[in-house]
Design a protein around this motif. Sequence first.
Motif, PDB file in Angstrom:
ATOM      1  N   ARG A 184      43.201  44.411  40.284  1.00 44.34           N
ATOM      2  CA  ARG A 184      43.191  43.505  41.423  1.00 44.34           C
ATOM      3  C   ARG A 184      41.900  43.669  42.217  1.00 44.34           C
ATOM      4  N   THR A 185      41.282  42.548  42.541  1.00 47.18           N
ATOM      5  CA  THR A 185      40.062  42.544  43.348  1.00 47.18           C
ATOM      6  C   THR A 185      40.220  41.532  44.474  1.00 47.18           C
ATOM      7  N   ASN A 186      39.855  41.936  45.692  1.00 42.33           N
ATOM      8  CA  ASN A 186      39.891  41.048  46.846  1.00 42.33           C
ATOM      9  C   ASN A 186      38.455  40.706  47.238  1.00 42.33           C
ATOM     10  N   ALA A 187      38.137  39.416  47.265  1.00 41.28           N
ATOM     11  CA  ALA A 187      36.793  38.962  47.626  1.00 41.28           C
ATOM     12  C   ALA A 187      36.874  38.143  48.911  1.00 41.28           C
ATOM     13  N   PHE A 188      36.044  38.508  49.905  1.00 40.13           N
ATOM     14  CA  PHE A 188      36.058  37.827  51.200  1.00 40.13           C
ATOM     15  C   PHE A 188      34.633  37.476  51.596  1.00 40.13           C
ATOM     16  N   ALA A 189      34.401  36.188  51.854  1.00 41.45           N
ATOM     17  CA  ALA A 189      33.067  35.728  52.249  1.00 41.45           C
ATOM     18  C   ALA A 189      33.155  34.966  53.566  1.00 41.45           C
ATOM     19  N   LEU A 190      32.424  35.445  54.579  1.00 35.99           N
ATOM     20  CA  LEU A 190      32.336  34.781  55.879  1.00 35.99           C
ATOM     21  C   LEU A 190      30.865  34.522  56.162  1.00 35.99           C
ATOM     22  N   PHE A 191      30.458  33.275  56.069  1.00 40.99           N
ATOM     23  CA  PHE A 191      29.041  32.939  56.186  1.00 40.99           C
ATOM     24  C   PHE A 191      28.208  33.817  55.254  1.00 40.99           C
ATOM     25  N   GLY A 192      28.779  34.107  54.091  1.00 41.04           N
ATOM     26  CA  GLY A 192      28.105  34.947  53.113  1.00 41.04           C
ATOM     27  C   GLY A 192      28.439  34.510  51.706  1.00 41.04           C
ATOM     28  N   SER A 193      28.041  35.315  50.708  1.00 38.82           N
ATOM     29  CA  SER A 193      28.224  34.958  49.307  1.00 38.82           C
ATOM     30  C   SER A 193      28.700  36.162  48.499  1.00 38.82           C
ATOM     31  N   VAL A 194      29.753  35.940  47.703  1.00 38.02           N
ATOM     32  CA  VAL A 194      30.264  36.970  46.790  1.00 38.02           C
ATOM     33  C   VAL A 194      30.138  36.443  45.373  1.00 38.02           C
ATOM     34  N   GLU A 195      29.520  37.240  44.498  1.00 40.66           N
ATOM     35  CA  GLU A 195      29.384  36.865  43.088  1.00 40.66           C
ATOM     36  C   GLU A 195      30.042  37.931  42.219  1.00 40.66           C
ATOM     37  N   ILE A 196      30.974  37.499  41.371  1.00 41.06           N
ATOM     38  CA  ILE A 196      31.661  38.407  40.451  1.00 41.06           C
ATOM     39  C   ILE A 196      31.403  37.905  39.036  1.00 41.06           C
ATOM     40  N   ASP A 197      30.651  38.675  38.265  1.00 42.29           N
ATOM     41  CA  ASP A 197      30.289  38.296  36.901  1.00 42.29           C
ATOM     42  C   ASP A 197      31.021  39.214  35.933  1.00 42.29           C
ATOM     43  N   LEU A 198      31.980  38.651  35.191  1.00 41.75           N
ATOM     44  CA  LEU A 198      32.802  39.445  34.268  1.00 41.75           C
ATOM     45  C   LEU A 198      32.352  39.314  32.820  1.00 41.75           C
ATOM     46  N   THR A 199      31.200  38.709  32.586  1.00 35.98           N
ATOM     47  CA  THR A 199      30.790  38.424  31.208  1.00 35.98           C
ATOM     48  C   THR A 199      30.464  39.689  30.412  1.00 35.98           C
ATOM     49  N   GLU A 200      30.153  40.792  31.089  1.00 26.41           N
ATOM     50  CA  GLU A 200      29.907  42.053  30.391  1.00 26.41           C
ATOM     51  C   GLU A 200      30.865  43.144  30.868  1.00 26.41           C
ATOM     52  N   ALA A 201      31.884  42.756  31.625  1.00 32.03           N
ATOM     53  CA  ALA A 201      32.796  43.741  32.201  1.00 32.03           C
ATOM     54  C   ALA A 201      33.724  44.336  31.151  1.00 32.03           C
ATOM     55  N   LEU A 202      34.253  45.513  31.426  1.00 26.56           N
ATOM     56  CA  LEU A 202      35.239  46.177  30.587  1.00 26.56           C
ATOM     57  C   LEU A 202      36.613  45.948  31.211  1.00 26.56           C
ATOM     58  N   PHE A 203      37.542  45.418  30.424  1.00 30.86           N
ATOM     59  CA  PHE A 203      38.884  45.153  30.910  1.00 30.86           C
ATOM     60  C   PHE A 203      39.800  46.301  30.500  1.00 30.86           C
ATOM     61  N   GLY A 204      40.387  46.994  31.470  1.00 25.39           N
ATOM     62  CA  GLY A 204      41.305  48.093  31.173  1.00 25.39           C
ATOM     63  C   GLY A 204      42.755  47.660  31.160  1.00 25.39           C
ATOM     64  N   GLN A 205      43.025  46.376  31.314  1.00 31.06           N
ATOM     65  CA  GLN A 205      44.370  45.830  31.357  1.00 31.06           C
ATOM     66  C   GLN A 205      44.301  44.377  30.910  1.00 31.06           C
ATOM     67  N   GLU A 223      31.894  33.059  43.889  1.00 35.02           N
ATOM     68  CA  GLU A 223      31.725  32.570  42.521  1.00 35.02           C
ATOM     69  C   GLU A 223      32.177  33.637  41.531  1.00 35.02           C
ATOM     70  N   VAL A 224      32.968  33.204  40.541  1.00 37.10           N
ATOM     71  CA  VAL A 224      33.439  34.106  39.485  1.00 37.10           C
ATOM     72  C   VAL A 224      33.015  33.513  38.151  1.00 37.10           C
ATOM     73  N   ARG A 225      32.394  34.339  37.312  1.00 31.57           N
ATOM     74  CA  ARG A 225      32.002  33.911  35.974  1.00 31.57           C
ATOM     75  C   ARG A 225      32.707  34.805  34.959  1.00 31.57           C
ATOM     76  N   VAL A 226      33.251  34.176  33.903  1.00 32.97           N
ATOM     77  CA  VAL A 226      33.980  34.920  32.883  1.00 32.97           C
ATOM     78  C   VAL A 226      33.420  34.574  31.517  1.00 32.97           C
ATOM     79  N   PRO A 227      33.637  35.423  30.495  1.00 33.59           N
ATOM     80  CA  PRO A 227      33.236  35.077  29.128  1.00 33.59           C
ATOM     81  C   PRO A 227      34.102  33.946  28.595  1.00 33.59           C
ATOM     82  N   GLU A 228      33.613  33.272  27.566  1.00 29.92           N
ATOM     83  CA  GLU A 228      34.278  32.068  27.071  1.00 29.92           C
ATOM     84  C   GLU A 228      35.537  32.331  26.262  1.00 29.92           C
ATOM     85  N   ASN A 229      35.737  33.558  25.795  1.00 31.00           N
ATOM     86  CA  ASN A 229      36.867  33.805  24.900  1.00 31.00           C
ATOM     87  C   ASN A 229      38.004  34.580  25.564  1.00 31.00           C
TER      88      ASN A 229
END
Length: 226
Positions: free
Chosen positions: A121-142, A157-163
């Motif tokens: 679980r990840t909580n992302a909060f942006a107030l007059f700001g920017s949050v970028e989460i790129d999962l294309t090279e991330a390791l998934f433990g679940q 913004e969240v980016r994920v791999p295509e598969n």
Amino acid sequence: MDLEKHAQQQPPAPPLPAEPALRASDADRDRIADILRDAVAEGRLTAEEHAERVESVYRAKTVAELEPLVQDLPAPGGGARPAPAPAAYDPVDPSAAAAAENMVAVFSSSTRKGRWRIGRRTNAFALFGSVEIDLTEALFGQRLTVINATSLFGNVEVRVPENITLRGGGTGIFGNFEVDTLEAHDPEAPVVVINGYSVFGNIEAKPKRGKRVADLHGRVRKHLGH
């Protein structure tokens, strides 16, 4: 006789208050999702039925909402199951404590990308700001990863791999909430769910073209005989 008549005139006892519904935990959702995964692999559910039920799993708030989703399926351990295929992620001990990661951007930016392990679980909060989460090279433990995003005059913004499988649900008030739904062909692929709330802001989640979970891509190539 008077005592008997008096007893008959007594009002019935009020019904006992109903017990409050038991809230569902992440482990409860994972258990139901695993049963559904086995059911689609065994041909008991179609891909469409599986997708509908899994989406209901992620939205369920109580155990009572989860159980009907598997009432017509065999209970775990009820019969011999085929050996599971190697996971498309690196499993971790589900009993281990898993605190949510918080990413906060207030008049600033916060970014996570590259080779890193994404938690349940990840909580992302942006107030007059920017949050970028790129999962294309991330390791998934679940298998199931949930990202709760809130944007107030900001951008998440969240980016994920295509598969992998990508789903989401949220609200945009004078803002934008957009999730490009994606269904992985492999039933063992990780699932990312985006829950969001945007006010005069933007929340966006979509696959990144050409990016794939490396070990899952290798399994697909082996299956095709390439």
